[in-house]
Design a protein around this motif. Structure first.
Motif, PDB file in Angstrom:
ATOM      1  N   ALA A 110       0.843  -1.193   0.000  1.00  0.00           N
ATOM      2  CA  ALA A 110       0.000   0.000   0.000  1.00  0.00           C
ATOM      3  C   ALA A 110       0.872   1.235   0.000  1.00  0.00           C
ATOM      4  CB  ALA A 110      -0.928  -0.002   1.216  1.00  0.00           C
ATOM      5  N   MET A 111       0.449   2.231  -0.722  1.00  0.00           N
ATOM      6  CA  MET A 111       1.192   3.491  -0.763  1.00  0.00           C
ATOM      7  C   MET A 111       0.191   4.644  -0.732  1.00  0.00           C
ATOM      8  SD  MET A 111       1.998   2.555  -4.573  1.00  0.00           S
ATOM      9  CE  MET A 111       1.682   0.947  -3.889  1.00  0.00           C
ATOM     10  N   GLN A 112       0.632   5.751  -0.148  1.00  0.00           N
ATOM     11  CA  GLN A 112      -0.230   6.924  -0.030  1.00  0.00           C
ATOM     12  C   GLN A 112       0.625   8.173  -0.095  1.00  0.00           C
ATOM     13  OE1 GLN A 112      -2.204   8.565   3.765  1.00  0.00           O
ATOM     14  NE2 GLN A 112      -3.841   7.325   2.838  1.00  0.00           N
ATOM     15  N   VAL A 113       0.190   9.133  -0.889  1.00  0.00           N
ATOM     16  CA  VAL A 113       0.846  10.439  -0.982  1.00  0.00           C
ATOM     17  C   VAL A 113      -0.230  11.479  -0.682  1.00  0.00           C
ATOM     18  CG1 VAL A 113       2.097  12.052  -2.433  1.00  0.00           C
ATOM     19  CG2 VAL A 113       2.472   9.585  -2.707  1.00  0.00           C
ATOM     20  N   GLU A 114      -0.014  12.215   0.417  1.00  0.00           N
ATOM     21  CA  GLU A 114      -0.998  13.197   0.843  1.00  0.00           C
ATOM     22  C   GLU A 114      -0.311  14.526   1.106  1.00  0.00           C
ATOM     23  OE1 GLU A 114      -4.204  13.927   4.506  1.00  0.00           O
ATOM     24  OE2 GLU A 114      -3.198  11.981   4.242  1.00  0.00           O
ATOM     25  N   ASN A 115      -0.864  15.586   0.534  1.00  0.00           N
ATOM     26  CA  ASN A 115      -0.296  16.924   0.759  1.00  0.00           C
ATOM     27  C   ASN A 115      -1.288  17.788   1.512  1.00  0.00           C
ATOM     28  OD1 ASN A 115      -1.485  16.945  -2.234  1.00  0.00           O
ATOM     29  ND2 ASN A 115      -1.669  19.038  -1.398  1.00  0.00           N
ATOM     30  N   GLU A 116      -0.745  18.673   2.318  1.00  0.00           N
ATOM     31  CA  GLU A 116      -1.572  19.616   3.053  1.00  0.00           C
ATOM     32  C   GLU A 116      -1.938  20.781   2.141  1.00  0.00           C
ATOM     33  OE1 GLU A 116       0.632  20.723   6.481  1.00  0.00           O
ATOM     34  OE2 GLU A 116       0.690  18.680   7.323  1.00  0.00           O
ATOM     35  N   PRO A 117      -2.834  21.650   2.579  1.00  0.00           N
ATOM     36  CA  PRO A 117      -3.165  22.804   1.729  1.00  0.00           C
ATOM     37  C   PRO A 117      -1.922  23.632   1.425  1.00  0.00           C
ATOM     38  CG  PRO A 117      -4.743  22.581   3.516  1.00  0.00           C
ATOM     39  CD  PRO A 117      -3.622  21.621   3.815  1.00  0.00           C
ATOM     40  N   PRO A 118      -1.764  24.104   0.208  1.00  0.00           N
ATOM     41  CA  PRO A 118      -0.589  24.902  -0.135  1.00  0.00           C
ATOM     42  C   PRO A 118      -0.652  26.272   0.522  1.00  0.00           C
ATOM     43  CG  PRO A 118      -2.119  24.880  -1.965  1.00  0.00           C
ATOM     44  CD  PRO A 118      -2.668  23.920  -0.943  1.00  0.00           C
ATOM     45  N   PRO A 119       0.505  26.876   0.789  1.00  0.00           N
ATOM     46  CA  PRO A 119       0.527  28.238   1.341  1.00  0.00           C
ATOM     47  C   PRO A 119       0.066  29.243   0.300  1.00  0.00           C
ATOM     48  CG  PRO A 119       2.743  27.540   0.784  1.00  0.00           C
ATOM     49  CD  PRO A 119       1.872  26.334   0.601  1.00  0.00           C
ATOM     50  N   GLU A 120      -0.024  30.482   0.708  1.00  0.00           N
ATOM     51  CA  GLU A 120      -0.428  31.529  -0.233  1.00  0.00           C
ATOM     52  C   GLU A 120       0.543  31.589  -1.398  1.00  0.00           C
ATOM     53  OE1 GLU A 120      -3.098  33.276  -0.225  1.00  0.00           O
ATOM     54  OE2 GLU A 120      -3.838  32.376   1.658  1.00  0.00           O
ATOM     55  N   ALA A 121      -0.007  31.727  -2.572  1.00  0.00           N
ATOM     56  CA  ALA A 121       0.838  31.728  -3.776  1.00  0.00           C
ATOM     57  C   ALA A 121       1.776  32.910  -3.767  1.00  0.00           C
ATOM     58  CB  ALA A 121      -0.040  31.770  -5.033  1.00  0.00           C
ATOM     59  N   ASP A 122       3.011  32.637  -4.148  1.00  0.00           N
ATOM     60  CA  ASP A 122       4.038  33.678  -4.246  1.00  0.00           C
ATOM     61  C   ASP A 122       4.415  33.822  -5.710  1.00  0.00           C
ATOM     62  OD1 ASP A 122       6.050  35.446  -3.988  1.00  0.00           O
ATOM     63  OD2 ASP A 122       7.358  34.168  -2.748  1.00  0.00           O
ATOM     64  N   ALA A 123       4.236  34.998  -6.219  1.00  0.00           N
ATOM     65  CA  ALA A 123       4.501  35.217  -7.649  1.00  0.00           C
ATOM     66  C   ALA A 123       5.928  34.902  -8.019  1.00  0.00           C
ATOM     67  CB  ALA A 123       4.167  36.667  -8.025  1.00  0.00           C
ATOM     68  N   SER A 124       6.872  35.134  -7.085  1.00  0.00           N
ATOM     69  CA  SER A 124       8.289  34.886  -7.399  1.00  0.00           C
ATOM     70  C   SER A 124       8.598  33.420  -7.485  1.00  0.00           C
ATOM     71  CB  SER A 124       9.181  35.552  -6.325  1.00  0.00           C
ATOM     72  OG  SER A 124       8.910  34.972  -5.056  1.00  0.00           O
ATOM     73  N   SER A 125       7.783  32.585  -6.834  1.00  0.00           N
ATOM     74  CA  SER A 125       8.075  31.144  -6.854  1.00  0.00           C
ATOM     75  C   SER A 125       7.082  30.358  -7.695  1.00  0.00           C
ATOM     76  CB  SER A 125       8.041  30.596  -5.406  1.00  0.00           C
ATOM     77  OG  SER A 125       6.750  30.793  -4.845  1.00  0.00           O
ATOM     78  N   ASP A 126       6.185  31.065  -8.374  1.00  0.00           N
ATOM     79  CA  ASP A 126       5.198  30.354  -9.195  1.00  0.00           C
ATOM     80  C   ASP A 126       5.864  29.856 -10.470  1.00  0.00           C
ATOM     81  OD1 ASP A 126       3.025  29.359 -10.396  1.00  0.00           O
ATOM     82  OD2 ASP A 126       2.059  31.298 -10.811  1.00  0.00           O
ATOM     83  N   ALA A 127       5.943  28.547 -10.610  1.00  0.00           N
ATOM     84  CA  ALA A 127       6.615  27.954 -11.783  1.00  0.00           C
ATOM     85  C   ALA A 127       5.689  27.846 -12.978  1.00  0.00           C
ATOM     86  CB  ALA A 127       7.164  26.575 -11.438  1.00  0.00           C
ATOM     87  N   ARG A 128       4.377  27.988 -12.759  1.00  0.00           N
ATOM     88  CA  ARG A 128       3.395  27.902 -13.829  1.00  0.00           C
ATOM     89  C   ARG A 128       3.589  26.638 -14.654  1.00  0.00           C
ATOM     90  NH1 ARG A 128       4.915  33.235 -13.884  1.00  0.00           N
ATOM     91  NH2 ARG A 128       6.267  32.899 -15.685  1.00  0.00           N
ATOM     92  N   LEU A 129       3.526  25.485 -13.962  1.00  0.00           N
ATOM     93  CA  LEU A 129       3.723  24.209 -14.647  1.00  0.00           C
ATOM     94  C   LEU A 129       2.458  23.816 -15.400  1.00  0.00           C
ATOM     95  CD1 LEU A 129       5.544  22.217 -11.839  1.00  0.00           C
ATOM     96  CD2 LEU A 129       6.536  23.050 -13.953  1.00  0.00           C
ATOM     97  N   PRO A 130       2.585  23.433 -16.659  1.00  0.00           N
ATOM     98  CA  PRO A 130       1.397  23.008 -17.414  1.00  0.00           C
ATOM     99  C   PRO A 130       0.934  21.634 -16.961  1.00  0.00           C
ATOM    100  CG  PRO A 130       3.356  22.681 -18.752  1.00  0.00           C
ATOM    101  CD  PRO A 130       3.818  23.385 -17.482  1.00  0.00           C
ATOM    102  N   SER A 131      -0.339  21.353 -17.186  1.00  0.00           N
ATOM    103  CA  SER A 131      -0.899  20.058 -16.810  1.00  0.00           C
ATOM    104  C   SER A 131      -1.712  19.505 -17.966  1.00  0.00           C
ATOM    105  CB  SER A 131      -1.800  20.195 -15.566  1.00  0.00           C
ATOM    106  OG  SER A 131      -2.417  18.966 -15.248  1.00  0.00           O
ATOM    107  N   GLY A 132      -1.415  18.246 -18.312  1.00  0.00           N
ATOM    108  CA  GLY A 132      -2.153  17.600 -19.397  1.00  0.00           C
ATOM    109  C   GLY A 132      -3.404  16.900 -18.941  1.00  0.00           C
ATOM    110  N   GLY A 133      -3.602  16.760 -17.621  1.00  0.00           N
ATOM    111  CA  GLY A 133      -4.793  16.101 -17.113  1.00  0.00           C
ATOM    112  C   GLY A 133      -4.775  14.599 -17.239  1.00  0.00           C
ATOM    113  N   ASN A 134      -3.600  13.987 -17.508  1.00  0.00           N
ATOM    114  CA  ASN A 134      -3.524  12.543 -17.701  1.00  0.00           C
ATOM    115  C   ASN A 134      -2.847  11.814 -16.550  1.00  0.00           C
ATOM    116  OD1 ASN A 134      -4.683  12.693 -20.309  1.00  0.00           O
ATOM    117  ND2 ASN A 134      -2.706  13.357 -21.123  1.00  0.00           N
TER     118      ASN A 134
END
Length: 437
Positions: free
Chosen positions: A377-401
């Motif tokens: 069994a495996m599980q990956v769980e993330n907590e809510p992200p912090p407030e977005a920071d424009a300097s660290s926003d990588a703007r990664l695209p997502s294909g939805g797959n």
């Protein structure tokens, strides 16, 4: 004679009710011969009945010409032959009519009834004719042989055409049944060929999907980390040159690793085991070669170059280096599993971490791996992200797959996959795989 529906309509090339011109010519010839016979015998009939000779001849010609309709109305022809039997005419009409009746598609009881009537009529006429000959003093057989002669004559006129007609009709039906069976088998073979082509197309699509999924898992994670490091590099380039140099080195290393893995996979598709197969089968169709290369690529990726659970710590470390707060916990005693299971488990964790980079940058993430008696069994769980920071926003695209690919991988091995948001505002990806497949 026995075709029906559209086949009969297609086969009809002769006039009126005849299927062929040859049949029409044969029936016309038989009708002329029968009319001539009955017309000649009509002279004696007219003399015995006290009728004018032209009336007797005309009656005989009309009765004999009934063979013209023998294919369309065989029962009528036989009834006419029975009706003129007392007039001692129409032997050809009787023989041909009984043959046509027996060879037709009519029920056997009707054929037997009409044949019996014809035999009885012939028997009575033969008896009467023999007794008349003896009464007139004509040289003939003895009176004790009259019944034998009459029965022999009745059977001789009736039985051969009926038996021959039954044989010809049965043989015709057998041939047509075999032809229909052959046509049915041909249609079934064509249907099987179409289904085989559909299965082959489905297999090719599955291999394409599998290769696309593998390339996505191999490249997307490292490229995502590269984008994250590049964004961090841009943010700290002027403030902390030392950290910028470190991030630049990490970007270079990850880019080289991504290129290496991509080159290996494309190399398998380009050559691999497909060269040997091509040498053995030089005339192999292109689509078959593609399917063979795809299968070889997927098999090699699983059996030789696929990642394993032992590399999970390194995978988590790369995400930590990229700035993610992630921890890894392992429960149970680690053990070796099949290569396909370990690769699937690794890809699930890898894709889940990639999704955290894309959609919840900076969120604290927990990776849990549990070895159970018959499953992993495996599980990956993330907590809510912090407030977005424009300097660290990588703007990664997502294909939805990503989630779709993870689900397909897990379900293909008979496992269970669950994903969705948590009550605290984060996201959870869970999967359970059988230890042995």
């Amino acid at each position: 004679m026995t075709t029906t529906g559209d086949d009969r309509t297609t086969a009809m090339t002769g006039p009126w009710w005849w299927e062929r011109w040859r049949g029409a010519a044969l029936d016309t010839g038989l009708a002329v011969l029968s009319a001539a016979e009955c017309g000649a015998e009509g002279v004696a009939f007219a003399r015995d009945a006290g009728l004018p000779v032209p009336v007797g001849v005309g009656f005989g010609v009309l009765a004999g010409a009934a063979l013209l309709i023998r294919r369309r109305w065989p029962i009528a022809v036989v009834l006419i032959s029975i009706a003129i039997t007392p007039a001692q005419m129409g032997v050809l009409l009787t023989v041909v009519g009984l043959y046509t009746l027996a060879a037709s598609e009519l029920p056997r009881r009707i054929i037997g009834a009409l044949a019996g009537m014809s035999m009885a009529g012939t028997l009575v006429v033969a008896l009467v004719r023999a007794n008349q000959d003896m009464a007139e003093g004509s040289p003939s057989i003895g009176s004790e042989f009259i019944p034998f002669f009459a029965v022999t004559a009745a059977i001789g006129v009736t039985a051969p055409p009926v038996l021959l007609g039954l044989y010809v009709g049965a043989r015709r039906r057998l041939v047509e049944g075999m032809r229909e069976r052959a046509d049915s088998l041909e249609r079934e073979l064509q249907l099987l060929a179409e289904r085989a082509e559909e299965r082959a197309e489905w297999a090719r699509n599955e291999e394409r999907t599998r290769i696309a999924r593998e390339m996505h898992d191999v490249v997307a994670h490292r490229v995502s980390l590269m984008v994250v490091h590049a964004a961090a590099l841009q943010a700290v380039a002027r403030k902390d040159p030392e950290k910028a140099v470190k991030n630049a080195a990490l970007v270079g290393d990850m880019g080289r690793q991504a290129l290496t893995e991509l080159r290996e996979m494309l190399g398998v598709l380009r050559t691999g085991d497909g060269t040997k197969a091509k040498a053995e089968k030089p005339a192999e169709p292109p689509l078959a070669a593609v399917a063979f290369a795809a299968a070889a690529a997927a098999s090699r990726a699983v059996d030789e170059d696929g990642p394993c659970l032992a590399e999970l710590e390194e995978l988590v470390g790369q995400s930590r280096t990229a700035g993610m707060a992630v921890d890894l916990s392992v429960e149970g005693e680690a053990r070796d599993c099949s290569a396909e299971v370990e690769q699937t488990a690794y890809r699930v964790v890898q894709e889940a971490l990639t999704n955290v980079h894309k959609h919840a940058a900076g969120a604290k993430t927990h990776v849990r791996l549990a070895y159970r008696s018959a499953e992993i069994a495996m599980q990956v769980e993330n907590e809510p992200p912090p407030e977005a920071d424009a300097s660290s926003d990588a703007r990664l695209p997502s294909g939805g797959n990503g989630l779709v690919g993870m689900r397909e991988r897990v379900m293909a091995l008979g496992g269970v996959f669950v994903s969705g948001p948590t009550d605290g505002g984060g996201f959870r990806v869970s999967a359970v795989l059988p230890a042995a497949v």
